[in-house]
Motif scaffolding. Structure first.
Motif, PDB file in Angstrom:
ATOM      1  N   SER A  36      -3.389   5.381   3.587  1.00 16.58           N
ATOM      2  CA  SER A  36      -3.108   4.692   2.323  1.00 16.58           C
ATOM      3  C   SER A  36      -4.002   5.244   1.217  1.00 16.58           C
ATOM      4  N   VAL A  49      -7.598   3.285  -2.896  1.00 11.97           N
ATOM      5  CA  VAL A  49      -8.240   2.880  -1.645  1.00 11.97           C
ATOM      6  C   VAL A  49      -8.504   4.130  -0.807  1.00 11.97           C
ATOM      7  N   LEU A  78      -2.715  -2.018   4.890  1.00 14.81           N
ATOM      8  CA  LEU A  78      -3.596  -0.872   4.687  1.00 14.81           C
ATOM      9  C   LEU A  78      -3.588  -0.006   5.935  1.00 14.81           C
ATOM     10  N   TYR A  81      -3.311   4.034  -2.375  1.00 14.35           N
ATOM     11  CA  TYR A  81      -3.322   3.033  -3.444  1.00 14.35           C
ATOM     12  C   TYR A  81      -2.804   1.704  -2.940  1.00 14.35           C
ATOM     13  N   ARG A  82      -3.345   0.640  -3.512  1.00 10.10           N
ATOM     14  CA  ARG A  82      -2.828  -0.719  -3.287  1.00 10.10           C
ATOM     15  C   ARG A  82      -2.057  -1.091  -4.551  1.00 10.10           C
ATOM     16  N   TRP A 136       0.857  -1.177   0.000  1.00  9.14           N
ATOM     17  CA  TRP A 136       0.000   0.000   0.000  1.00  9.14           C
ATOM     18  C   TRP A 136       0.890   1.222   0.000  1.00  9.14           C
ATOM     19  N   ASP A 148      -0.195  -3.931  -6.810  1.00 10.76           N
ATOM     20  CA  ASP A 148      -0.163  -5.367  -7.053  1.00 10.76           C
ATOM     21  C   ASP A 148       0.706  -5.682  -8.263  1.00 10.76           C
TER      22      ASP A 148
END
Length: 148
Positions: free
Chosen positions: A95, A116, A91, A97-98, A80, A100
């Motif tokens: 936060s 997020v 998280l 953004y996540r 995050w 990936d």
């Protein structure tokens, strides 16, 4: 002349001042929110481009891409990112953004930044992504324009 002159504001003057403040706030608050969302997008784009550079460096050394963010010296997979741009392992309240890493093969990968928290309201750009070839995308209404 009266010994005590009138002091203070009339009701009409107060209503005019309150109305002016309401009009200014109705213009300023949405503009400020858009500014914050745009600044947060820049943080996410920077994180994705930085991870892309790390992936390419990994590829040069090993002739394949890393399958986890932790292999690229990121603190977690997924990670995050906060409004300060620092990656985190979980998280947090700040936060935005996540991050990936997915669809990894020997020659391809996808990096994704999913909004997020307060950034979830970003319908203009939504989820940002970048793939190994360098193609950039966004799920929101502005699409690729979000990367400009």
């Amino acid at each position: 002349m009266s010994a005590h002159p009138n002091r203070g504001f009339t009701l009409i003057e107060m209503i005019i001042v309150v109305t002016m403040i309401a009009i200014l706030a109705s213009i300023a608050i949405p503009s400020y929110k858009n500014y914050v969302m745009r600044a947060n997008r820049t943080i996410a784009k920077t994180a994705l481009v930085e991870l892309q550079a790390r992936q390419e460096g990994y590829y040069v050394d090993r002739k394949r891409y890393a399958t986890q963010l932790t292999t690229l010296a990121y603190p977690a997979d997924p990670a995050w990112v906060s409004a300060t741009g620092e990656p985190d392992t979980a998280l947090q309240t700040d936060s935005i953004y996540r991050i990936d890493l997915s669809d990894v093969t020997a020659t391809d990968y996808t990096l994704t930044a999913t909004p997020v928290g307060a950034q979830s309201d970003d319908s203009r750009c939504g989820t940002l992504s970048i793939i190994a070839s360098g193609r950039k995308a966004a799920s929101g209404s502005d699409g690729v324009d979000c990367w400009r």
